[in-house]
Design a protein around this motif. Structure first.
Motif, PDB file in Angstrom:
ATOM      1  N   LYS A 144       0.827  -1.226  -0.022  1.00 17.76           N
ATOM      2  CA  LYS A 144      -0.114   0.027   0.179  1.00 17.76           C
ATOM      3  C   LYS A 144       0.883   1.205  -0.023  1.00 17.76           C
ATOM      4  CE  LYS A 144      -4.247  -2.021   2.385  1.00 17.76           C
ATOM      5  NZ  LYS A 144      -4.850  -1.854   3.432  1.00 17.76           N
ATOM      6  N   GLU A 145       2.115   1.127   0.559  1.00 15.50           N
ATOM      7  CA  GLU A 145       3.045   2.174   0.764  1.00 15.50           C
ATOM      8  C   GLU A 145       4.289   1.603   0.499  1.00 15.50           C
ATOM      9  OE1 GLU A 145       1.033   5.226   3.902  1.00 15.50           O
ATOM     10  OE2 GLU A 145       2.309   3.857   4.848  1.00 15.50           O
ATOM     11  N   LEU A 146       4.796   2.614  -0.202  1.00 18.58           N
ATOM     12  CA  LEU A 146       6.575   2.424  -0.532  1.00 18.58           C
ATOM     13  C   LEU A 146       7.353   3.327   0.352  1.00 18.58           C
ATOM     14  CD1 LEU A 146       6.240   2.120  -4.558  1.00 18.58           C
ATOM     15  CD2 LEU A 146       5.759   0.175  -2.944  1.00 18.58           C
ATOM     16  N   ARG A 147       7.818   2.670   1.585  1.00 18.07           N
ATOM     17  CA  ARG A 147       8.580   3.358   2.448  1.00 18.07           C
ATOM     18  C   ARG A 147      10.173   2.977   2.232  1.00 18.07           C
ATOM     19  NH1 ARG A 147       5.632   6.586   1.193  1.00 18.07           N
ATOM     20  NH2 ARG A 147       3.510   6.977   2.309  1.00 18.07           N
ATOM     21  N   MET A 148      10.984   4.050   2.400  1.00 17.06           N
ATOM     22  CA  MET A 148      12.428   3.816   2.162  1.00 17.06           C
ATOM     23  C   MET A 148      12.720   2.742   3.534  1.00 17.06           C
ATOM     24  SD  MET A 148      15.802   4.617   3.302  1.00 17.06           S
ATOM     25  CE  MET A 148      15.618   5.748   4.253  1.00 17.06           C
ATOM     26  N   GLU A 149      12.405   2.905   4.599  1.00 16.04           N
ATOM     27  CA  GLU A 149      12.852   2.163   5.744  1.00 16.04           C
ATOM     28  C   GLU A 149      12.818   0.884   5.551  1.00 16.04           C
ATOM     29  OE1 GLU A 149      14.787   1.628   9.487  1.00 16.04           O
ATOM     30  OE2 GLU A 149      14.456   3.441   8.387  1.00 16.04           O
ATOM     31  N   TRP A 150      11.724   0.301   5.039  1.00 17.63           N
ATOM     32  CA  TRP A 150      11.389  -1.197   4.794  1.00 17.63           C
ATOM     33  C   TRP A 150      12.508  -1.620   3.700  1.00 17.63           C
ATOM     34  CZ3 TRP A 150       9.534  -1.833   8.995  1.00 17.63           C
ATOM     35  CH2 TRP A 150       8.680  -1.421   9.916  1.00 17.63           C
ATOM     36  N   PHE A 151      12.294  -0.792   2.590  1.00 14.73           N
ATOM     37  CA  PHE A 151      13.458  -1.100   1.512  1.00 14.73           C
ATOM     38  C   PHE A 151      15.007  -1.354   1.924  1.00 14.73           C
ATOM     39  CE2 PHE A 151      16.220   0.358  -1.721  1.00 14.73           C
ATOM     40  CZ  PHE A 151      16.029  -0.619  -2.591  1.00 14.73           C
ATOM     41  N   TYR A 152      15.177  -0.446   2.816  1.00 16.12           N
ATOM     42  CA  TYR A 152      16.582  -0.144   3.482  1.00 16.12           C
ATOM     43  C   TYR A 152      16.992  -1.628   4.028  1.00 16.12           C
ATOM     44  CZ  TYR A 152      19.952   1.359   6.757  1.00 16.12           C
ATOM     45  OH  TYR A 152      21.262   1.603   7.738  1.00 16.12           O
ATOM     46  N   GLU A 154      15.723  -4.525   3.799  1.00 12.37           N
ATOM     47  CA  GLU A 154      16.137  -5.621   2.895  1.00 12.37           C
ATOM     48  C   GLU A 154      17.322  -5.507   2.049  1.00 12.37           C
ATOM     49  OE1 GLU A 154      14.204  -8.015   2.299  1.00 12.37           O
ATOM     50  OE2 GLU A 154      12.853  -7.640   3.957  1.00 12.37           O
ATOM     51  N   MET A 155      17.828  -4.270   2.055  1.00 14.40           N
ATOM     52  CA  MET A 155      19.159  -4.201   1.244  1.00 14.40           C
ATOM     53  C   MET A 155      20.262  -4.230   2.305  1.00 14.40           C
ATOM     54  SD  MET A 155      18.714  -3.356  -1.857  1.00 14.40           S
ATOM     55  CE  MET A 155      17.122  -4.327  -1.599  1.00 14.40           C
ATOM     56  N   ARG A 156      19.966  -4.197   3.640  1.00 16.74           N
ATOM     57  CA  ARG A 156      21.096  -4.456   4.551  1.00 16.74           C
ATOM     58  C   ARG A 156      21.255  -6.024   4.961  1.00 16.74           C
ATOM     59  NH1 ARG A 156      21.188  -0.743   9.224  1.00 16.74           N
ATOM     60  NH2 ARG A 156      22.121  -2.223  10.313  1.00 16.74           N
ATOM     61  N   ARG A 157      20.061  -6.775   4.675  1.00 21.93           N
ATOM     62  CA  ARG A 157      20.073  -7.985   4.794  1.00 21.93           C
ATOM     63  C   ARG A 157      20.789  -8.680   3.656  1.00 21.93           C
ATOM     64  NH1 ARG A 157      14.442  -7.031   6.268  1.00 21.93           N
ATOM     65  NH2 ARG A 157      14.255  -7.444   8.446  1.00 21.93           N
ATOM     66  N   LYS A 158      20.494  -8.251   2.465  1.00 18.07           N
ATOM     67  CA  LYS A 158      21.091  -8.632   1.248  1.00 18.07           C
ATOM     68  C   LYS A 158      22.435  -8.513   1.199  1.00 18.07           C
ATOM     69  CE  LYS A 158      20.867  -7.818  -3.955  1.00 18.07           C
ATOM     70  NZ  LYS A 158      20.285  -7.295  -4.844  1.00 18.07           N
ATOM     71  N   THR A 159      22.987  -7.328   1.745  1.00 12.74           N
ATOM     72  CA  THR A 159      24.432  -7.080   1.562  1.00 12.74           C
ATOM     73  C   THR A 159      25.182  -7.480   2.858  1.00 12.74           C
ATOM     74  OG1 THR A 159      24.286  -4.756   2.674  1.00 12.74           O
ATOM     75  CG2 THR A 159      24.152  -4.749   0.073  1.00 12.74           C
ATOM     76  N   GLY A 160      24.530  -7.711   4.112  1.00 12.75           N
ATOM     77  CA  GLY A 160      25.194  -7.998   5.255  1.00 12.75           C
ATOM     78  C   GLY A 160      25.775  -6.705   6.078  1.00 12.75           C
ATOM     79  N   LEU A 161      25.862  -5.478   5.130  1.00 11.31           N
ATOM     80  CA  LEU A 161      26.389  -4.454   5.712  1.00 11.31           C
ATOM     81  C   LEU A 161      25.839  -4.238   7.070  1.00 11.31           C
ATOM     82  CD1 LEU A 161      26.828  -2.342   2.568  1.00 11.31           C
ATOM     83  CD2 LEU A 161      28.537  -3.149   3.989  1.00 11.31           C
ATOM     84  N   LEU A 162      26.448  -3.861   8.172  1.00  8.44           N
ATOM     85  CA  LEU A 162      26.313  -3.569   9.514  1.00  8.44           C
ATOM     86  C   LEU A 162      25.368  -4.451  10.010  1.00  8.44           C
ATOM     87  CD1 LEU A 162      25.941   0.480   9.147  1.00  8.44           C
ATOM     88  CD2 LEU A 162      27.696  -0.839   9.962  1.00  8.44           C
ATOM     89  N   MET A 163      25.444  -5.763   9.931  1.00  6.48           N
ATOM     90  CA  MET A 163      24.825  -6.750  10.345  1.00  6.48           C
ATOM     91  C   MET A 163      25.635  -7.781  11.169  1.00  6.48           C
ATOM     92  SD  MET A 163      21.830  -6.469   8.800  1.00  6.48           S
ATOM     93  CE  MET A 163      20.956  -8.107   9.256  1.00  6.48           C
ATOM     94  N   GLU A 164      24.968  -8.179  12.314  1.00  5.32           N
ATOM     95  CA  GLU A 164      25.373  -9.421  13.083  1.00  5.32           C
ATOM     96  C   GLU A 164      24.594 -10.415  13.234  1.00  5.32           C
ATOM     97  OE1 GLU A 164      25.403  -6.995  16.937  1.00  5.32           O
ATOM     98  OE2 GLU A 164      27.338  -6.020  16.315  1.00  5.32           O
ATOM     99  N   LYS A 172      19.560  -1.907  16.498  1.00  2.56           N
ATOM    100  CA  LYS A 172      18.685  -1.090  15.620  1.00  2.56           C
ATOM    101  C   LYS A 172      18.984  -0.960  14.354  1.00  2.56           C
ATOM    102  CE  LYS A 172      19.205   2.366  18.573  1.00  2.56           C
ATOM    103  NZ  LYS A 172      19.047   3.593  19.269  1.00  2.56           N
ATOM    104  N   TRP A 173      18.069  -0.721  13.492  1.00  2.89           N
ATOM    105  CA  TRP A 173      18.291  -0.559  11.969  1.00  2.89           C
ATOM    106  C   TRP A 173      18.602   0.956  11.935  1.00  2.89           C
ATOM    107  CZ3 TRP A 173      18.620  -4.475   8.805  1.00  2.89           C
ATOM    108  CH2 TRP A 173      17.811  -5.784   9.155  1.00  2.89           C
ATOM    109  N   ILE A 305      22.781   2.769   0.264  1.00  2.00           N
ATOM    110  CA  ILE A 305      22.163   1.621  -0.155  1.00  2.00           C
ATOM    111  C   ILE A 305      20.727   1.704   0.064  1.00  2.00           C
ATOM    112  CG2 ILE A 305      24.101   0.155   0.118  1.00  2.00           C
ATOM    113  CD1 ILE A 305      22.826  -1.022   2.739  1.00  2.00           C
ATOM    114  N   GLY A 306      20.193   2.613   1.134  1.00  2.00           N
ATOM    115  CA  GLY A 306      18.762   2.661   1.358  1.00  2.00           C
ATOM    116  C   GLY A 306      18.439   3.986   0.278  1.00  2.00           C
TER     117      GLY A 306
END
Length: 509
Positions: A144-152, A154-164, A172-173, A305-306
């Motif tokens: 219903k809404e395209l919001r950058m935070e939710w997309f971002y 997904e990009m963190r998960r995809k890249t593994g950047l700043l992930m533990e 926190k995201w 990436i966001g």
């Protein structure tokens, strides 16, 4: 035997280009061209034109050193057709090539020109980006809404950047609440790395000075890097000296310091001299080695990436008519002071002056000063879009249009943002020192001496109450408006009407 032509555009200056990967140096010929069609479809800032021409010439030499044959057309070539399709046609006639390989351009205007070219042009996806068109569409479908935070996320998960593992670093995201401090009294950073023009760049500067003398923007001093080594040095300089404090003060504005702790590398990234991954990994490395705090690094990575990837996804998903959207029906002409800086509003004047001198202003200057004013005053969003596209060295339509049409002007009706980014003078006063010495009084709410942002803000809310009155993110603003006395509300509306009337007749404001 001549094979095919390979088109390399001025914002595709990388060995990682998809069209280059498809090519064969032993038989294909690269086409690069400085053409007026690209240099003048909006009146680009001279610094942007000089940066791209100098970088293109150096990248062409780099390709030749790697064994490619390059057919390079300079702006002052008497046989220059001054369009990209024209140079492809001329190149084909001279070489016998019957096919062109290209990486998809970042503007629908140029995509269409290649599709209509008499020579067959095979456009390959621009996979320098993290998220493909298909991947973004798949993410967006059914939402219903395209919001950058939710997309971002997904990009963190995809890249593994700043992930533990599968969790964000630090738990926190988003650390944006730590990144909104007003500017301190002293900035311990001398700004981005400055490069002295070499002989090749000086030749370009001379050419640009003669051909684009009437364009908005000063050409000197010119300090941008114009090759990959210089861009990498600029990145290293930022990571080492500014990133640690970037997060805290990324929204701040200072009259006496145009750059604060900002990286000023977006023009290198958008032209291809740097890649998103190497930038983000350098920032992440600074955090993991204890040289930069998480809030600074997360805020920086999110922009790349966001927000950057989100903007590109929106642009290509919405299509070529996106820049003509005007959900709020704004039709006022762009004021002349966007080109002259001749206004008593000190914040606007300083932002335009900086833009004129540097071909750069950071995101809050763009969003909450020049963009905020245009939205409050009801300026035609297409005119605002073309101004931003013209005046910044990092501006290409795929990234600029969603930022302006969507985020800044809310002309897309909420595709990018859930509410308009508007504010009165208090926000600018909190985040800057622009209000000190201004001809207007930021503490005054109406009348000739009042800050125009104050009464224009309330007039905007009043004008668009039917659209925004039920928006939960704006409920408090409307409660405040309705809690005012009738006289105070009317004074705000009268002041706004008087100001806009002066604006319409080009009187000084």
């Amino acid at each position: 035997m001549v094979g095919r032509l390979i088109l390399v555009l001025g914002d595709q200056l990388t060995d990682e280009l998809s069209a280059l990967r498809e090519g064969d140096p032993s038989r294909d010929i690269i086409v690069m061209a400085e053409v007026m069609g690209e240099a003048s479809y909006v009146p680009h800032h001279p610094k942007k034109i000089a940066f791209l021409f100098a970088a293109m010439r150096k990248f062409a030499a780099h390709l030749e050193a790697k064994g490619w044959r390059v057919r390079y057309t300079r702006l002052d070539d008497p046989d220059n057709t001054h369009t990209i399709p024209g140079e492809l046609i001329r190149g084909a006639a001279e070489t016998g090539a019957v096919e062109v390989l290209a990486t998809e351009p970042g503007e629908f205007r140029l995509i269409a020109a290649l599709e209509e070219c008499p020579i067959p042009v095979h456009q390959f996806p621009d996979d320098r980006f993290l998220c493909s068109h298909a991947e973004f569409d798949q993410w967006a479908e059914g939402r219903k809404e395209l919001r950058m935070e939710w997309f971002y996320r997904e990009m963190r998960r995809k890249t593994g950047l700043l992930m533990e593992g599968d969790q964000p670093a630090g738990g926190k995201w988003n650390y944006d609440h730590d990144n909104r401090k007003p500017a301190p009294g002293d900035i311990g950073f001398n700004g981005p790395l400055r490069h002295r023009p070499d002989a090749g760049t000086e030749a370009v500067l001379t050419l640009v000075a003669s051909r684009f003398a009437g364009n908005f923007g000063t050409l000197d001093p010119f300090w941008f890097a114009t090759d990959r080594d210089g861009a990498l040095a600029a990145l290293d300089h930022f990571i080492a000296h500014a990133l640690p404090r970037f997060g805290d003060f990324q929204d701040a504005m200072l009259d006496g310091n145009r750059f604060l702790y900002h990286s000023v590398i977006s023009m290198y990234l958008n032209a291809g001299l740097l890649g998103w991954r190497e930038i983000c990994e350098a920032a992440e490395g600074a955090w993991r080695s204890g040289k930069a705090p998480l809030n600074a690094v997360e805020g920086f990575v999110r922009q790349i990436i966001g927000w950057r990837e989100f903007m590109r996804g929106i642009y290509f998903r919405q299509g070529p008519d996106y820049t003509r959207m005007n959900a709020l029906g704004h039709d006022r002409k762009l004021p002349e002071f966007y080109w002259t800086a001749d206004t008593a509003m000190r914040c606007v004047s300083r932002a335009v002056e900086q833009t004129r001198d540097e071909a750069y202003a950071h995101h809050i200057q763009r969003l909450m000063v020049t963009g905020n004013f245009a939205l409050l005053a009801g300026i035609d969003p297409h005119q605002v879009h073309e101004w931003y596209l013209a005046v910044y060295a990092d501006a290409y339509e795929w990234v600029e249009a969603p930022n302006v049409i969507g985020m800044s002007q809310f002309a897309d009706g909420g595709i990018v943002g859930s509410k308009p980014y508007v504010s009165g003078g208090n926000y600018i006063n909190k985040m800057s020192d622009y209000c000190k010495g201004c001809s207007y009084e930021v503490g005054e709410k109406s009348g000739d001496k009042a800050c125009p942002f104050n009464y224009l803000y309330w007039a905007f809310l009043h004008r668009h109450r039917d659209r925004f009155g039920r928006n939960p993110r704006m409920a408090q603003m409307y409660r405040t408006w309705m809690a005012m006395s009738d006289d105070r509300r009317q004074a705000s509306l009268d002041s706004a009407d008087a100001f806009l009337a002066r604006l319409d007749r080009s009187a000084p404001v």
